[in-house]
Design a protein around this motif. Structure first.
Motif, mmCIF file in Angstrom:
data_model
loop_
_atom_site.group_PDB
_atom_site.id
_atom_site.type_symbol
_atom_site.label_atom_id
_atom_site.label_comp_id
_atom_site.label_asym_id
_atom_site.label_seq_id
_atom_site.Cartn_x
_atom_site.Cartn_y
_atom_site.Cartn_z
ATOM 1 N N ARG A 157 -30.466 24.744 -28.826
ATOM 2 C CA ARG A 157 -31.547 24.054 -29.719
ATOM 3 C C ARG A 157 -30.986 22.870 -30.342
ATOM 4 N NH1 ARG A 157 -32.514 29.667 -31.012
ATOM 5 N NH2 ARG A 157 -30.945 29.491 -32.370
ATOM 6 N N ASP A 158 -29.720 22.871 -30.328
ATOM 7 C CA ASP A 158 -29.153 21.353 -31.065
ATOM 8 C C ASP A 158 -29.289 20.228 -29.999
ATOM 9 O OD1 ASP A 158 -28.990 22.736 -33.299
ATOM 10 O OD2 ASP A 158 -26.882 22.960 -33.229
ATOM 11 N N GLY A 159 -29.658 20.399 -28.788
ATOM 12 C CA GLY A 159 -29.476 19.504 -27.904
ATOM 13 C C GLY A 159 -28.599 19.173 -26.943
ATOM 14 N N HIS A 160 -27.660 20.066 -26.845
ATOM 15 C CA HIS A 160 -26.478 20.061 -26.028
ATOM 16 C C HIS A 160 -26.995 20.157 -24.696
ATOM 17 C CE1 HIS A 160 -23.450 19.797 -29.146
ATOM 18 N NE2 HIS A 160 -23.948 20.198 -29.779
ATOM 19 N N SER A 161 -26.437 19.634 -23.610
ATOM 20 C CA SER A 161 -26.930 19.886 -22.308
ATOM 21 C C SER A 161 -25.811 21.014 -21.734
ATOM 22 C CB SER A 161 -26.686 18.497 -21.447
ATOM 23 O OG SER A 161 -25.244 18.299 -21.236
ATOM 24 N N ALA A 162 -26.313 21.672 -20.575
ATOM 25 C CA ALA A 162 -25.492 22.725 -20.077
ATOM 26 C C ALA A 162 -24.051 22.081 -19.643
ATOM 27 C CB ALA A 162 -26.105 23.454 -18.942
ATOM 28 N N ASP A 163 -24.270 20.936 -19.101
ATOM 29 C CA ASP A 163 -22.830 20.336 -18.784
ATOM 30 C C ASP A 163 -21.938 20.235 -19.890
ATOM 31 O OD1 ASP A 163 -23.058 20.024 -16.138
ATOM 32 O OD2 ASP A 163 -23.780 18.081 -15.876
ATOM 33 N N ALA A 164 -22.680 19.460 -20.977
ATOM 34 C CA ALA A 164 -21.913 19.390 -22.232
ATOM 35 C C ALA A 164 -21.130 20.752 -22.535
ATOM 36 C CB ALA A 164 -22.530 18.639 -23.449
ATOM 37 N N ILE A 165 -22.063 21.746 -22.567
ATOM 38 C CA ILE A 165 -21.452 23.065 -22.969
ATOM 39 C C ILE A 165 -20.152 23.501 -21.988
ATOM 40 C CG2 ILE A 165 -21.810 25.491 -23.248
ATOM 41 C CD1 ILE A 165 -24.741 24.711 -24.472
ATOM 42 N N ARG A 212 -9.503 31.032 -35.284
ATOM 43 C CA ARG A 212 -10.084 32.666 -35.312
ATOM 44 C C ARG A 212 -10.957 32.604 -34.109
ATOM 45 N NH1 ARG A 212 -12.334 31.343 -41.230
ATOM 46 N NH2 ARG A 212 -13.453 29.812 -39.765
ATOM 47 N N ARG A 213 -10.925 34.055 -33.758
ATOM 48 C CA ARG A 213 -11.645 34.228 -32.435
ATOM 49 C C ARG A 213 -12.983 34.228 -32.988
ATOM 50 N NH1 ARG A 213 -10.688 40.367 -31.018
ATOM 51 N NH2 ARG A 213 -12.763 39.941 -29.685
ATOM 52 N N LEU A 214 -13.825 33.763 -31.814
ATOM 53 C CA LEU A 214 -15.293 33.561 -31.884
ATOM 54 C C LEU A 214 -15.846 34.731 -32.050
ATOM 55 C CD1 LEU A 214 -15.962 30.997 -28.989
ATOM 56 C CD2 LEU A 214 -15.117 30.463 -31.445
ATOM 57 N N ALA A 215 -16.901 34.779 -33.165
ATOM 58 C CA ALA A 215 -17.790 35.960 -33.375
ATOM 59 C C ALA A 215 -19.231 35.840 -33.471
ATOM 60 C CB ALA A 215 -17.354 36.187 -34.837
ATOM 61 N N LYS A 216 -19.951 36.660 -32.958
ATOM 62 C CA LYS A 216 -21.372 36.516 -32.614
ATOM 63 C C LYS A 216 -22.036 36.008 -34.041
ATOM 64 C CE LYS A 216 -22.308 39.432 -28.622
ATOM 65 N NZ LYS A 216 -22.309 40.855 -28.082
ATOM 66 N N ARG A 217 -21.633 36.764 -35.281
ATOM 67 C CA ARG A 217 -22.279 36.323 -36.533
ATOM 68 C C ARG A 217 -22.023 34.850 -37.082
ATOM 69 N NH1 ARG A 217 -17.776 39.093 -37.265
ATOM 70 N NH2 ARG A 217 -16.112 37.952 -38.556
ATOM 71 N N ASP A 218 -21.172 34.012 -36.130
ATOM 72 C CA ASP A 218 -21.095 32.623 -36.486
ATOM 73 C C ASP A 218 -22.064 32.003 -35.653
ATOM 74 O OD1 ASP A 218 -20.541 30.205 -36.943
ATOM 75 O OD2 ASP A 218 -18.512 30.214 -36.283
ATOM 76 N N LYS A 219 -23.182 31.664 -35.899
ATOM 77 C CA LYS A 219 -24.156 31.167 -35.146
ATOM 78 C C LYS A 219 -23.703 29.663 -34.420
ATOM 79 C CE LYS A 219 -27.231 34.089 -35.101
ATOM 80 N NZ LYS A 219 -26.301 35.259 -34.910
ATOM 81 N N SER A 220 -22.758 28.981 -35.027
ATOM 82 C CA SER A 220 -22.522 27.556 -34.632
ATOM 83 C C SER A 220 -21.859 27.484 -33.198
ATOM 84 C CB SER A 220 -21.754 27.008 -35.690
ATOM 85 O OG SER A 220 -20.178 27.619 -35.353
ATOM 86 N N THR A 221 -21.430 28.561 -32.547
ATOM 87 C CA THR A 221 -20.925 28.652 -31.195
ATOM 88 C C THR A 221 -21.981 29.319 -30.435
ATOM 89 O OG1 THR A 221 -19.331 30.597 -31.650
ATOM 90 C CG2 THR A 221 -18.443 28.465 -31.963
ATOM 91 N N SER A 222 -23.193 29.696 -30.937
ATOM 92 C CA SER A 222 -23.831 30.644 -29.855
ATOM 93 C C SER A 222 -24.532 29.541 -28.975
ATOM 94 C CB SER A 222 -25.201 31.233 -30.774
ATOM 95 O OG SER A 222 -26.030 30.707 -30.793
ATOM 96 N N ILE A 223 -24.517 29.946 -27.692
ATOM 97 C CA ILE A 223 -25.249 29.193 -26.737
ATOM 98 C C ILE A 223 -26.549 28.616 -27.093
ATOM 99 C CG2 ILE A 223 -25.844 28.961 -24.218
ATOM 100 C CD1 ILE A 223 -22.923 29.002 -24.960
ATOM 101 N N ALA A 224 -27.304 29.713 -27.508
ATOM 102 C CA ALA A 224 -28.806 29.479 -28.019
ATOM 103 C C ALA A 224 -28.876 28.407 -29.172
ATOM 104 C CB ALA A 224 -29.596 30.670 -28.567
ATOM 105 N N THR A 225 -27.894 28.489 -30.018
ATOM 106 C CA THR A 225 -27.835 27.387 -31.185
ATOM 107 C C THR A 225 -27.574 25.931 -30.567
ATOM 108 O OG1 THR A 225 -26.978 28.985 -32.958
ATOM 109 C CG2 THR A 225 -26.932 26.700 -33.105
ATOM 110 N N LEU A 226 -26.658 25.841 -29.499
ATOM 111 C CA LEU A 226 -26.218 24.945 -29.011
ATOM 112 C C LEU A 226 -27.193 24.134 -28.223
ATOM 113 C CD1 LEU A 226 -22.503 25.884 -28.112
ATOM 114 C CD2 LEU A 226 -22.962 24.041 -29.742
#
Ligand code: GLU
Length: 285
Positions: free
Chosen positions: A263-271, A247-261
């Protein structure tokens, strides 16, 4: 002999601040940077005052900078350009290529879903209301949407095409799926389509990069450019990122938002590694 380097294409990334940007937006931004030789024009597509929020704009700046992306200053804002969009609408009105549409959303939906004439109805919005009803709505101060009289517009410009940098081909425009499309919404006085062609010309964009779900819109954009005498960039559409279920990514699905990622501790490189490799085979520079 002096060899001059061809200058990079002038690209843009144009997010709408209606929510946090997600991996798909970040991919689009990286793509624009890559195709633009390392940077792009950042345009905030904030015409829709009913949904856009300054806090989301701030978050976009923060996320893009954190990802290491660079954009040209100044940042452009569509909300600074309402008068230019209004002028363009007047130009099209004077050319008799747009008409006011006083139908309610429910009436439009009923027309579009009428099974017996689904094919022709898109063209017949102009005649959908009896004259006296139309006049009555107009006199009561109802604000109309403005629709492009597409068949008349096509007749005026003749055959047009847009240049697809992915295939290297000139693609003839095909407006079959559009009908008399709204180019100025009643609530905001413009539309994505009208604004984007004006912005791309004002911002000297030579290459529009964006996801392939907008490929069909390129036909309409090319038509509007011709009618308004605007410059025409080349186009390069990239794949649309999807979730694990396709399914296409949607803004309402917070799990793929850059801000959430973040906050969850992912580095920019990892993203950045979560995104597909950018493969611009037809290098625009
Ligand atoms: N604001 C539009 C979007 O986020 C931009 C589309 C475009 O790149 O033309 O979908």
């Amino acid at each position: 002999m002096i060899m001059t380097q061809p200058s990079p294409a002038h690209t843009r990334f144009a997010p709408s601040p209606t929510g946090e940007i997600h991996l798909g937006h970040a991919f689009s931004a990286c793509f624009a940077a890559r195709a633009g030789g390392g940077q792009f024009t950042l345009r905030i597509d904030d015409i829709d005052h009913t949904r856009c929020k300054p806090a989301f704009t701030e978050q976009i700046f923060d996320d893009l900078a954190w990802l290491g992306l660079q954009w040209r200053e100044p940042v452009r804002y569509q909300s600074d350009r309402f008068d230019v969009y209004q002028e363009a609408l007047e130009t099209l009105t004077n050319m008799e290529l747009v008409y006011p549409c006083f139908l309610s959303r429910a009436e439009v939906n009923a027309l579009l879903s009428a099974p017996q004439d689904a094919d022709t109805v898109k063209d017949s919005m102009r005649d959908a209301l009896p004259n006296d009803e139309r006049r009555q709505r107009e006199n009561s101060g109802m604000v109309p949407a403005w629709r492009l009289h597409t068949s008349a517009a096509l007749e005026k410009v003749g055959q047009l095409s847009w240049h697809d940098l992915a295939s290297g081909e000139d693609v003839p425009i095909d407006m079959t799926d559009f009908g008399d499309v709204v180019i100025a919404r009643k609530d905001i006085g413009t539309s994505y389509h009208l604004s984007v062609v004006i912005d791309d010309a004002m911002d000297d964009i030579t290459l529009v990069t964006r996801a392939e779900d907008l490929k069909a819109s390129t036909n309409l954009h090319r038509l509007l450019q011709e009618l308004l005498g605007l410059s025409t960039p080349d186009y390069l559409h990239h794949r649309l990122l999807t979730d694990s279920k396709g399914r296409r990514l949607a803004k309402r699905d917070k799990s793929t938002s850059i801000a959430t990622l973040r906050r969850d501790g992912h580095s920019a490189d990892a993203i950045l590694r979560m995104m597909p490799k950018i493969n611009i085979s037809q290098r625009p520079f």
